[in-house]
Design a protein around this motif. Structure first.
Motif, PDB file in Angstrom:
ATOM      1  N   LYS A 115       0.999  -1.223   0.008  1.00  0.00           N
ATOM      2  CA  LYS A 115      -0.204  -0.040  -0.031  1.00  0.00           C
ATOM      3  C   LYS A 115       0.720   1.162   0.074  1.00  0.00           C
ATOM      4  O   LYS A 115       1.988   1.247   0.509  1.00  0.00           O
ATOM      5  N   LEU A 116       0.210   2.449  -0.434  1.00  0.00           N
ATOM      6  CA  LEU A 116       0.958   3.554  -0.348  1.00  0.00           C
ATOM      7  C   LEU A 116      -0.030   4.619  -0.710  1.00  0.00           C
ATOM      8  O   LEU A 116      -1.041   4.804  -1.781  1.00  0.00           O
ATOM      9  N   SER A 117       0.058   5.755  -0.043  1.00  0.00           N
ATOM     10  CA  SER A 117      -0.927   6.884  -0.141  1.00  0.00           C
ATOM     11  C   SER A 117      -0.014   8.177  -0.295  1.00  0.00           C
ATOM     12  O   SER A 117       0.549   8.354   0.962  1.00  0.00           O
ATOM     13  N   SER A 118      -0.038   8.812  -1.215  1.00  0.00           N
ATOM     14  CA  SER A 118       0.620   9.958  -1.358  1.00  0.00           C
ATOM     15  C   SER A 118       0.111  11.350  -2.259  1.00  0.00           C
ATOM     16  O   SER A 118      -1.062  10.878  -2.795  1.00  0.00           O
ATOM     17  N   SER A 119       0.713  12.320  -2.458  1.00  0.00           N
ATOM     18  CA  SER A 119       0.087  13.249  -3.579  1.00  0.00           C
ATOM     19  C   SER A 119       1.516  14.059  -4.047  1.00  0.00           C
ATOM     20  O   SER A 119       2.357  13.956  -3.789  1.00  0.00           O
ATOM     21  N   LEU A 120       0.876  14.356  -5.380  1.00  0.00           N
ATOM     22  CA  LEU A 120       2.046  14.755  -6.187  1.00  0.00           C
ATOM     23  C   LEU A 120       1.616  16.295  -6.634  1.00  0.00           C
ATOM     24  O   LEU A 120       0.367  16.430  -6.909  1.00  0.00           O
ATOM     25  N   MET A 121       2.549  17.328  -7.046  1.00  0.00           N
ATOM     26  CA  MET A 121       2.123  18.381  -7.656  1.00  0.00           C
ATOM     27  C   MET A 121       2.437  18.384  -9.068  1.00  0.00           C
ATOM     28  O   MET A 121       3.824  18.216  -9.339  1.00  0.00           O
ATOM     29  N   LEU A 122       1.628  18.480 -10.107  1.00  0.00           N
ATOM     30  CA  LEU A 122       1.987  18.647 -11.353  1.00  0.00           C
ATOM     31  C   LEU A 122       1.984  19.865 -12.021  1.00  0.00           C
ATOM     32  O   LEU A 122       1.005  20.790 -11.513  1.00  0.00           O
ATOM     33  N   ALA A 123       2.862  20.414 -12.789  1.00  0.00           N
ATOM     34  CA  ALA A 123       2.931  21.449 -13.433  1.00  0.00           C
ATOM     35  C   ALA A 123       2.164  21.632 -14.532  1.00  0.00           C
ATOM     36  O   ALA A 123       2.042  22.888 -15.074  1.00  0.00           O
ATOM     37  N   ASN A 124       1.605  20.709 -15.265  1.00  0.00           N
ATOM     38  CA  ASN A 124       0.890  20.649 -16.334  1.00  0.00           C
ATOM     39  C   ASN A 124      -0.194  19.837 -16.364  1.00  0.00           C
ATOM     40  O   ASN A 124      -0.145  18.603 -16.158  1.00  0.00           O
ATOM     41  N   SER A 125      -1.437  20.165 -16.791  1.00  0.00           N
ATOM     42  CA  SER A 125      -2.501  19.154 -16.954  1.00  0.00           C
ATOM     43  C   SER A 125      -2.425  18.508 -17.983  1.00  0.00           C
ATOM     44  O   SER A 125      -3.175  17.374 -17.896  1.00  0.00           O
ATOM     45  N   GLY A 126      -1.727  18.489 -19.070  1.00  0.00           N
ATOM     46  CA  GLY A 126      -1.719  17.460 -20.153  1.00  0.00           C
ATOM     47  C   GLY A 126      -0.564  16.387 -20.087  1.00  0.00           C
ATOM     48  O   GLY A 126      -0.473  15.533 -20.958  1.00  0.00           O
ATOM     49  N   LEU A 127      -0.353  16.042 -19.015  1.00  0.00           N
ATOM     50  CA  LEU A 127       0.589  15.037 -18.548  1.00  0.00           C
ATOM     51  C   LEU A 127      -0.010  13.558 -18.752  1.00  0.00           C
ATOM     52  O   LEU A 127      -1.110  13.337 -18.387  1.00  0.00           O
ATOM     53  N   GLU A 128       0.608  12.808 -19.128  1.00  0.00           N
ATOM     54  CA  GLU A 128       0.348  11.473 -19.189  1.00  0.00           C
ATOM     55  C   GLU A 128       1.355  10.592 -18.339  1.00  0.00           C
ATOM     56  O   GLU A 128       2.511  10.812 -18.458  1.00  0.00           O
ATOM     57  N   LEU A 129       0.918   9.949 -17.282  1.00  0.00           N
ATOM     58  CA  LEU A 129       1.663   9.249 -16.275  1.00  0.00           C
ATOM     59  C   LEU A 129       1.845   7.841 -16.527  1.00  0.00           C
ATOM     60  O   LEU A 129       0.797   7.026 -16.839  1.00  0.00           O
ATOM     61  N   VAL A 130       2.849   6.984 -16.079  1.00  0.00           N
ATOM     62  CA  VAL A 130       2.892   5.647 -16.047  1.00  0.00           C
ATOM     63  C   VAL A 130       3.290   5.361 -14.747  1.00  0.00           C
ATOM     64  O   VAL A 130       4.472   5.770 -14.185  1.00  0.00           O
ATOM     65  N   ALA A 131       2.756   4.304 -13.920  1.00  0.00           N
ATOM     66  CA  ALA A 131       3.203   3.854 -12.702  1.00  0.00           C
ATOM     67  C   ALA A 131       3.616   2.532 -12.807  1.00  0.00           C
ATOM     68  O   ALA A 131       2.895   1.638 -13.645  1.00  0.00           O
ATOM     69  N   GLU A 132       4.750   2.104 -12.440  1.00  0.00           N
ATOM     70  CA  GLU A 132       5.419   0.845 -12.631  1.00  0.00           C
ATOM     71  C   GLU A 132       5.581   0.190 -11.385  1.00  0.00           C
ATOM     72  O   GLU A 132       6.148   0.913 -10.423  1.00  0.00           O
ATOM     73  N   VAL A 133       4.950  -0.912 -10.998  1.00  0.00           N
ATOM     74  CA  VAL A 133       5.278  -1.596  -9.743  1.00  0.00           C
ATOM     75  C   VAL A 133       6.412  -2.727  -9.779  1.00  0.00           C
ATOM     76  O   VAL A 133       6.093  -3.669 -10.637  1.00  0.00           O
ATOM     77  N   TRP A 134       7.584  -2.671  -9.187  1.00  0.00           N
ATOM     78  CA  TRP A 134       8.608  -3.503  -9.602  1.00  0.00           C
ATOM     79  C   TRP A 134       8.574  -4.392  -8.243  1.00  0.00           C
ATOM     80  O   TRP A 134       8.430  -4.090  -6.959  1.00  0.00           O
ATOM     81  N   PHE A 135       8.694  -5.539  -8.404  1.00  0.00           N
ATOM     82  CA  PHE A 135       8.777  -6.577  -7.301  1.00  0.00           C
ATOM     83  C   PHE A 135      10.247  -6.925  -6.988  1.00  0.00           C
ATOM     84  O   PHE A 135      10.896  -7.192  -7.912  1.00  0.00           O
ATOM     85  N   TYR A 136      10.602  -7.086  -5.594  1.00  0.00           N
ATOM     86  CA  TYR A 136      11.970  -7.373  -5.432  1.00  0.00           C
ATOM     87  C   TYR A 136      12.411  -9.004  -5.771  1.00  0.00           C
ATOM     88  O   TYR A 136      13.383  -9.511  -5.629  1.00  0.00           O
TER      89      TYR A 136
END
Length: 161
Positions: A116-137
């Motif tokens: 689990k994780l709960s966080s927040s980010l500040m984005l400078a541009n509304s047109g961004l596309e993000l990718v989240a990658e979860v890597w397992f050890y």
């Protein structure tokens, strides 16, 4: 007093400098360089015709009261993979050309605790596309990928389940 006069005259001669107009390399080589006369080819300035409309100023700007003139957006990140105590690491980066994360432009890098994780980010541009990658050890070679793009109709939450 004689010494001061000599020093002042020496400084004046050194400040004036010597040398001529040519550079010694071309003079010793015996080549003559001539410059073609330059002509000014800039067009003459013309004034635009008067249209009878005054130029707009900042006083003419109308802004809706709910608009705060900020280009920063806060994105909440909510991760809950429900996989127990498996160790994993999360990267949230801008989307690259190959639809994978661009690791040179990551916004968040953090380990997952109890998946689990709960966080927040500040984005400078509304047109961004993000990718989240979860890597397992463990030995898994490919990460889990999740995609997010700003949709003004949806709340600013990147939910990863």
């Amino acid at each position: 007093m004689k010494h001061y006069t000599l020093v002042i005259i020496s400084l004046m001669l050194a400040a004036c400098g010597g040398g001529g107009e040519g550079d010694s390399a071309t003079e010793s080589a015996g080549t003559n360089v001539t410059q073609a006369p330059t002509t000014d080819t800039t067009p003459p300035e013309t004034t635009p015709p008067a249209t009878g409309v005054d130029p707009e100023t900042m006083n003419d700007l109308t802004i809706a009261p709910e608009f705060n003139l900020s280009s920063k957006l806060e994105l909440d990140v909510d991760v809950d993979l429900n996989i127990g105590d498996t160790r994993a690491f999360l990267n949230i980066c801008l989307k690259g050309d190959d639809d994978k994360a661009d690791y040179n432009q990551c916004l968040l890098r953090a380990p997952l605790v109890q998946s689990k994780l709960s966080s927040s980010l500040m984005l400078a541009n509304s047109g961004l596309e993000l990718v989240a990658e979860v890597w397992f050890y463990d030995t898994q070679s490919e990460p889990l990928r999740y995609y997010w793009k700003n949709d003004s109709e949806q709340p600013m939450v990147f939910t990863i389940r």
